[in-house]
Design a protein around this motif. Structure first.
Motif, PDB file in Angstrom:
ATOM      1  N   TRP A 105       0.803  -1.223   0.000  1.00 19.11           N
ATOM      2  CA  TRP A 105       0.000   0.000   0.000  1.00 19.11           C
ATOM      3  C   TRP A 105       0.843   1.285   0.000  1.00 19.11           C
ATOM      4  CZ3 TRP A 105      -2.429  -1.999   5.142  1.00 19.11           C
ATOM      5  CH2 TRP A 105      -2.906  -3.306   4.957  1.00 19.11           C
ATOM      6  N   GLU A 139      -8.892   2.506  13.109  1.00 22.10           N
ATOM      7  CA  GLU A 139      -8.660   2.789  11.700  1.00 22.10           C
ATOM      8  C   GLU A 139      -9.971   3.319  11.122  1.00 22.10           C
ATOM      9  OE1 GLU A 139      -6.246  -0.639   9.773  1.00 22.10           O
ATOM     10  OE2 GLU A 139      -7.186  -1.484  11.572  1.00 22.10           O
ATOM     11  N   VAL A 187     -12.158   1.830   7.351  1.00 22.67           N
ATOM     12  CA  VAL A 187     -11.705   0.525   6.870  1.00 22.67           C
ATOM     13  C   VAL A 187     -10.726  -0.086   7.870  1.00 22.67           C
ATOM     14  CG1 VAL A 187     -10.583  -0.762   5.013  1.00 22.67           C
ATOM     15  CG2 VAL A 187     -11.874   1.301   4.465  1.00 22.67           C
ATOM     16  N   GLY A 217      -7.969  -2.452   7.873  1.00 21.16           N
ATOM     17  CA  GLY A 217      -7.174  -2.918   6.750  1.00 21.16           C
ATOM     18  C   GLY A 217      -6.650  -4.330   6.863  1.00 21.16           C
ATOM     19  N   GLU A 227      -4.306   6.331  10.215  1.00 24.96           N
ATOM     20  CA  GLU A 227      -4.493   6.439   8.772  1.00 24.96           C
ATOM     21  C   GLU A 227      -3.234   6.030   8.009  1.00 24.96           C
ATOM     22  OE1 GLU A 227      -7.082   8.624   6.718  1.00 24.96           O
ATOM     23  OE2 GLU A 227      -7.883   9.871   8.345  1.00 24.96           O
ATOM     24  N   THR A 278      -5.301   4.265   5.259  1.00 24.58           N
ATOM     25  CA  THR A 278      -6.363   5.035   4.594  1.00 24.58           C
ATOM     26  C   THR A 278      -5.944   6.452   4.210  1.00 24.58           C
ATOM     27  OG1 THR A 278      -7.249   5.745   6.746  1.00 24.58           O
ATOM     28  CG2 THR A 278      -8.189   3.740   5.759  1.00 24.58           C
ATOM     29  N   LYS A 305      -6.192   7.335  -0.153  1.00 26.05           N
ATOM     30  CA  LYS A 305      -6.627   5.962  -0.439  1.00 26.05           C
ATOM     31  C   LYS A 305      -8.133   5.839  -0.652  1.00 26.05           C
ATOM     32  CE  LYS A 305      -4.065   3.041  -0.187  1.00 26.05           C
ATOM     33  NZ  LYS A 305      -3.158   2.585  -1.253  1.00 26.05           N
ATOM     34  N   LEU A 306      -8.925   6.639   0.064  1.00 26.44           N
ATOM     35  CA  LEU A 306     -10.386   6.531  -0.038  1.00 26.44           C
ATOM     36  C   LEU A 306     -10.998   7.643  -0.877  1.00 26.44           C
ATOM     37  CD1 LEU A 306     -11.301   5.465   3.616  1.00 26.44           C
ATOM     38  CD2 LEU A 306     -10.477   4.070   1.703  1.00 26.44           C
ATOM     39  N   ALA A 359      -9.096   9.770   5.437  1.00 30.89           N
ATOM     40  CA  ALA A 359     -10.401   9.151   5.675  1.00 30.89           C
ATOM     41  C   ALA A 359     -11.239   9.985   6.631  1.00 30.89           C
ATOM     42  CB  ALA A 359     -10.214   7.738   6.224  1.00 30.89           C
ATOM     43  N   THR A 406      -5.042  -3.237  -4.095  1.00 35.88           N
ATOM     44  CA  THR A 406      -4.851  -1.803  -3.812  1.00 35.88           C
ATOM     45  C   THR A 406      -3.744  -1.327  -4.747  1.00 35.88           C
ATOM     46  OG1 THR A 406      -3.342  -2.421  -2.025  1.00 35.88           O
ATOM     47  CG2 THR A 406      -5.604  -1.858  -1.401  1.00 35.88           C
TER      48      THR A 406
END
Length: 442
Positions: A50, A213, A216, A218, A248, A251, A255-256, A261, A412
């Motif tokens: 990621w 988190e 999500v 992860g 994060e 995220t 990422k989102l 996030a 991802t």
């Protein structure tokens, strides 16, 4: 030369130390591809844990590194400051619309979590109106790292169970799971029943913080949940003077589909943890962002109120310079790439679901994440579910690199991945999984 984890001098992590385990000897990488010693080209479908959000060896990140090398490689940050650290801190604070006051650097997500935990505990020690607090609220399906503190605020699982004697006090609650709600609720009818026990506990006891988190979970299964959970946690944390800590590491950095996030959820935490994509995977760097009201409790000439924590490579100039460029790229075009990627993943998801039918569950997309569960019995330790390894190995014949989380399969990819590579990933997934299905009997 072929390698396995027994014959290498390197202790290869999260790999069974057995000669039957083969290792891919990677010699180069570019964009979404890595190349092995035999010249085979592989698609890195999970961005090397990621991190490589703009692809491997992105030219702008390389240029930032080379330019920084012309003036400063590293200087200890204790008692010093340098332009790269200040520029990146300013850029990060701008990216959060100054929801935070300070940036504390480290070199990986686990350390950034440790810093947040220590700051939380010392915040209550320093604050004249509060008694000391040291216990944290954590969630069962969470993972925050493998160092002692980060391990302690993760759910009890295969990663940390053997080290249970090292745990400090935490209160663990079931992780919210809007994909398979234990109460059978839909988002529209949800009243955050999953937080009822937590609400009772936090009103009866004093906790130093809630660690979660956002949106999500992860590493423990790519579990999606609704922002209602975070809104409720924010209300409970505020009303009980408990610090809210968002991890994060996964995220963050777009990422989102938003920079962070917490912005997608419209819930501001008190401490924010960043790492992984912060430098586009080029160099180790992490950051703990600190709210103004927390920082104020450390403003004192009393040395015993100072935060005595540092790492040798804290605020490394090379990493900060690359990080600054990575954040700039996110602002310029990164978020657009993620939103376009999300649209593509949603289209693939519809076709994938139709072709796979009932053999897959919970096909889902959020930002740059695509995930689903292969319809296989849940293992005692789901991360070790053998089906994940079987699927991973079967995908190797298509030169696709994935790392399933037990029966949870996810991709991802880099935000910059080509359409052709996405098509190859999904074709490989469908072909592989259809091969796992038993032939229909006449």
């Amino acid at each position: 030369m072929k390698f396995n984890p027994v014959t290498t001098n390197t202790w290869v992590p999260l790999t069974i130390q057995d000669e039957s385990e083969s290792l891919l000897n990677v010699i180069s990488a570019e964009k979404e591809f890595v190349t092995d010693e035999d010249g085979n080209v592989w698609i890195d479908a999970i961005s090397s844990w990621w991190t490589v959000i703009y692809g491997h060896r992105n030219p702008r990140l390389i240029s930032a590194l080379q330019n920084q090398l012309q003036s400063l490689d590293h200087v200890m940050l204790a008692g010093n400051i340098h332009e790269s650290a200040e520029n990146l801190a300013q850029k990060l604070l701008e990216l959060t619309n100054f929801d935070f006051k300070k940036v504390f650097y480290s070199d990986n997500g686990s350390n950034a979590i440790e810093i947040a935990l220590k700051l939380s505990i010392q915040y209550y020690q320093n604050h004249p109106d509060f008694k000391p607090r040291s216990e944290f609220i954590v969630f069962s399906n969470s993972y925050h790292g493998d160092s002692i503190g980060a391990m302690n605020v993760s759910g009890k699982n295969y990663f940390n169970r053997i080290f249970s004697e090292l745990r400090f006090p935490t209160r663990e609650f079931p992780a919210p799971n809007c994909m398979n709600c234990p109460w059978g609720k839909q988002t529209s009818s949800c009243d955050t029943e999953c937080l009822a026990d937590l609400e009772l506990a936090i009103k009866q006891n004093e906790y130093a913080g809630i660690v979660i988190e956002p949106l999500v979970f992860g590493a423990n299964g790519m579990l999606f949940y609704d922002k209602k959970v975070l809104i409720k946690l924010r209300d409970l944390a505020t009303s009980t003077n408990t610090l809210l800590i968002f991890d994060e590491v996964f995220t963050g950095m777009g990422k989102l589909g938003e920079p962070f996030a917490y912005q997608k959820a419209e819930v501001v935490p008190d401490l924010l943890i960043l790492a992984k994509g912060l430098t586009g995977g080029m160099l180790p760097l992490a950051a703990t962002l600190v709210s103004d009201f927390i920082y104020k409790q450390f403003l004192s000439k009393d040395p015993y109120k100072a935060f005595f924590h540092a790492h040798t490579m804290t605020g490394n100039a090379l990493a900060c310079s690359v990080g600054y460029t990575s954040v700039s790229m996110l602002q310029e075009f990164g978020l657009t790439l993620v939103r376009e990627l999300e649209k593509k993943l949603n289209l693939f998801a519809v076709t994938f679901q139709k072709r796979m039918g009932k053999s897959v569950e919970n096909v889902r997309v959020m930002g740059g994440i695509f995930a689903f569960e292969w319809k296989e019995p849940v293992a005692h330790d789901e991360y070790l579910n053998p089906i994940g390894k079987q699927i991973k190995n079967s995908l190797l014949k298509f030169h696709i690199l994935l790392r399933p989380l037990g029966r949870t399969i996810y991709i991802t990819p880099p935000y910059t991945i080509s359409d052709s590579s996405l098509e190859k990933i999904f074709l490989a997934l469908e072909t592989t999984l259809l091969g796992f299905l038993e032939p229909e009997k006449d």
